[in-house]
Design a protein around this motif. Structure first.
Motif, short mmCIF file in Angstrom:
data_model
loop_
_atom_site.label_atom_id
_atom_site.label_comp_id
_atom_site.label_asym_id
_atom_site.label_seq_id
_atom_site.Cartn_x
_atom_site.Cartn_y
_atom_site.Cartn_z
N SER A 155 0.83 -1.20 0.00
CA SER A 155 0.00 0.00 0.00
C SER A 155 0.86 1.25 0.00
CB SER A 155 -0.90 0.03 1.24
OG SER A 155 -1.54 1.28 1.34
N SER A 190 -3.22 -3.79 -2.36
CA SER A 190 -3.14 -2.47 -1.76
C SER A 190 -4.35 -2.23 -0.88
CB SER A 190 -3.05 -1.40 -2.84
OG SER A 190 -4.23 -1.37 -3.60
N ALA A 216 -12.90 -0.13 -7.73
CA ALA A 216 -11.75 0.32 -8.50
C ALA A 216 -12.00 0.06 -9.96
CB ALA A 216 -10.48 -0.41 -8.04
N TYR A 225 -7.49 9.07 -11.35
CA TYR A 225 -7.29 8.08 -10.29
C TYR A 225 -8.46 7.10 -10.24
CZ TYR A 225 -3.64 11.28 -8.99
OH TYR A 225 -2.52 12.08 -9.01
N THR A 281 -2.98 4.93 -10.46
CA THR A 281 -2.87 4.63 -9.03
C THR A 281 -2.52 5.90 -8.26
OG1 THR A 281 -0.50 4.18 -9.11
CG2 THR A 281 -1.98 2.34 -9.62
N TYR A 282 -2.53 5.79 -6.95
CA TYR A 282 -2.14 6.91 -6.09
C TYR A 282 -0.78 7.46 -6.48
CZ TYR A 282 -0.83 9.34 -1.76
OH TYR A 282 -0.41 10.27 -0.84
N ALA A 293 -2.74 1.90 -13.55
CA ALA A 293 -3.19 0.77 -12.76
C ALA A 293 -2.89 -0.53 -13.50
CB ALA A 293 -4.68 0.88 -12.48
N THR A 297 -7.79 3.72 -8.60
CA THR A 297 -7.48 2.73 -7.57
C THR A 297 -6.32 3.22 -6.75
OG1 THR A 297 -7.03 0.38 -7.17
CG2 THR A 297 -5.85 1.42 -8.99
N THR A 298 -6.15 2.63 -5.57
CA THR A 298 -5.04 3.00 -4.71
C THR A 298 -3.73 2.50 -5.28
OG1 THR A 298 -6.56 2.68 -2.87
CG2 THR A 298 -4.24 3.02 -2.34
N GLY A 299 -3.70 1.26 -5.68
CA GLY A 299 -2.48 0.67 -6.20
C GLY A 299 -2.79 -0.64 -6.87
N GLY A 300 -1.83 -1.55 -6.85
CA GLY A 300 -2.01 -2.85 -7.46
C GLY A 300 -2.69 -3.82 -6.51
#
Length: 563
Positions: free
Chosen positions: A132, A355, A394, A347, A327-328, A333, A349-352
């Motif tokens: 994260s 996360s 996401a 944006y 991503t953040y 993504a 999603t936060t990440g992969g």
């Protein structure tokens, strides 16, 4: 890690809620990639979009049965084959009929969401693992802050902005959506999932809230478009339904249309949808579509119509925006589309995989959504201040409405900008990574709402207005005077007049006797005419932004020189 524009800023009252204050969701479900299923209907398109009489006549002569939307603005009639005839047979016969441009089998699209891969659907066993990028204090509203929306709202709150959302409807009773709905329109043609103000699926409610959730009301979340309002077009994702929704939203005056759905691009886009998109684009609607929720170069229809293959690197190309998910950290993504059909990113999603948190927070209906009813439930619902009508999802579906809302804010702020000009502006102001310019991962970069709105405020696209007058003096001399006004929309800064071109024409033979550029604030000038001759005088102003007053159709003044 990409630097955060808001890390050192004070919290915004009513906007930032700490992630640690929420029940921790885990992951989310989606449809698996699939071919577009056929509906058993045909889309019959007239040769001339503005005249569907020939298409109707061909349908009547063929014995086909009217079924589904008729959209006369683009020459569309939707039919079913006559009994005993296959769709393919009917398509061949109707395609050959006089006055018919195309007869295509209708198909159904699918929503853009995060794929239902196990690594993305299973919960992260340890909250806040190194996968994260977010510290515990990161607010729920991080996409809005990271994309500069608070700065954009300092420019405009978007009171006049109107966003069309073509999706699965909305929960119109949701406190973050109820006050924002301008129109609810049911465009379902094959299967009804209830009125447009209901959303058994959940996708439409989430998408609409990311665009225009009530902001500053002390409840739940903030919408990217702040005070923007919504035209909800509930679709069953059939081609005819989508085409009808695009045209209807356009006719209702939306500034932008969000389309968080698409196909796999294995078939050419339907003529009906192409015509509907062109219809909207020609009326300055900013068209926004979610790119594929798979790491592929082919984004499918409608994305590949808005930004065709190979056109991404050309900032002037395309009739809309194909949006991938970032991503953040400002990276593409892992699940999102890339390549030459990508316009820009936002944006999503936060990440992969793994996360936390696992997506973007938006509104959910009160009843369980499709994601929660799936074989592998998403466990994505969460609570904000004790209200459980919110959840994490996401995908490129979540990125697109942020772009659509920004486009609507720009169009409402500066109505002198055409839809195409707004498309270029959003590309030009996107936050670029190393090397700048366009790249295959994020297109022209990640949405920067603050820069987009501040640029729109400084973009004077309105030509100045001038007027010339002539007074006959003794001895054939004629005195010329002029005035110039350079205006702009209320919140846009006019660049100011730069010069005025004066033109004097001798009416007897239409000969130009004076053509001269003068300062806009000049007093007067005279020219030597011939007594008894009549002269026409006109002016054309230029401003510092490069706008030119249209060529006058008639003289500002006519004078006869005297002795």
């Amino acid at each position: 890690m990409r630097s955060s524009r808001w890390a050192s800023s004070p919290p915004l009252a009513g906007l930032i809620l700490l992630a640690g204050a929420l029940a921790a969701p885990t992951a989310h479900a989606t449809d698996a990639p699939a071919q577009r299923p056929a509906t058993g209907r045909l889309l019959v398109l007239a040769d001339r979009p503005s005249d569907d009489g020939a298409a109707r006549a061909a349908v009547a002569a063929a014995g086909a049965r009217r079924s589904g939307p008729a959209v006369p603005q683009i020459g569309l009639v939707t039919v079913r084959p006559r009994r005993g005839e296959t769709v393919a047979q009917a398509a061949r016969r109707l395609s050959a009929a006089p006055g018919v441009a195309a007869a295509q089998p209708e198909r159904r699209m699918r929503l853009r969401e995060l794929p239902n891969d196990p690594a993305l659907a299973l919960p992260d066993p340890v909250a806040g693992t190194p996968a994260s990028p977010l510290p515990a204090e990161t607010p729920l509203a991080w996409p809005l802050l990271q994309a500069g929306f608070p700065g954009a709202w300092d420019v405009t709150r978007g009171e006049q902005a109107l966003v069309g959302v073509i999706d699965t409807g909305v929960d119109a009773s949701h406190p973050d959506l109820a006050p924002k709905i301008a129109h609810l329109v049911d465009q379902q043609t094959t299967i009804s999932y209830g009125p447009a103000g209901t959303d058994d699926d959940g996708h439409g409610t989430h998408v609409a809230s990311l665009a225009c959730a009530a902001t500053g009301n002390g409840i739940g979340i903030a919408g990217a478009g702040h005070d923007c309002r919504l035209v909800i077009e509930k679709t069953d994702l059939t081609d005819g339904s989508i085409a009808a929704a695009i045209v209807d939203a356009t006719d209702r005056g939306v500034h932008a249309i969000n389309m968080s759905f698409g196909d796999d691009g294995s078939r050419p886009a339907s003529v009906a949808i192409r015509r509907a998109l062109q219809y909207a684009a020609e009326r300055d609607v900013v068209l926004v579509a979610a790119a594929a929720d798979e790491p592929v170069r082919e984004q499918g229809d409608p994305s590949n119509v808005l930004q065709p293959t190979g056109s991404g690197p050309d900032i002037e190309a395309g009739i809309g925006l194909s949006v991938t998910a970032a991503t953040y950290d400002g990276e593409r993504a892992p699940f999102a589309g890339y390549g030459s059909q990508i316009s820009l990113a936002a944006y999503g999603t936060t990440g992969g995989p793994g996360s936390a948190p696992p997506g973007i927070v938006g509104a959910f209906p009160l009843a369980p959504t499709r994601f929660e009813r799936a074989a592998r439930p998403c466990n994505c619902r969460t609570s904000i201040a004790g209200d459980s009508r919110y959840g994490y999802l996401a995908g490129t579906s979540m990125a697109a409405p942020q772009v659509a809302a920004t486009a609507a804010l720009v169009r409402a702020l500066n109505p002198d900008l055409s839809g195409r000009a707004v498309v270029r502006l959003l590309k030009r102001t996107a936050e670029r990574g190393p090397g700048r310019g366009w790249n295959r991962e994020l297109g022209w970069g990640v949405l920067d709402a603050e820069r987009a709105l501040t640029t729109a405020r400084e973009t004077d696209a309105r030509p100045p207005d001038s007027r010339a007058s002539a007074t006959a003096l003794a001895g054939g001399r004629v005195e010329l005077r002029w005035s110039v006004e350079d205006t702009a929309p209320p919140q846009v800064r006019a660049s100011g007049a730069r010069a005025v071109e004066l033109v004097v024409v001798r009416l007897r033979d239409r000969r130009v006797v004076v053509r001269e550029r003068v300062p806009p604030s000049g007093r007067a000038r005279t020219f030597e005419g011939r007594a008894g001759e009549r002269y026409g005088v006109l002016s054309r102003a230029f401003d510092r932004a490069g706008n030119r007053e249209p060529r006058p159709r008639r003289f500002d003044d006519v004078v006869r020189a005297r002795k």
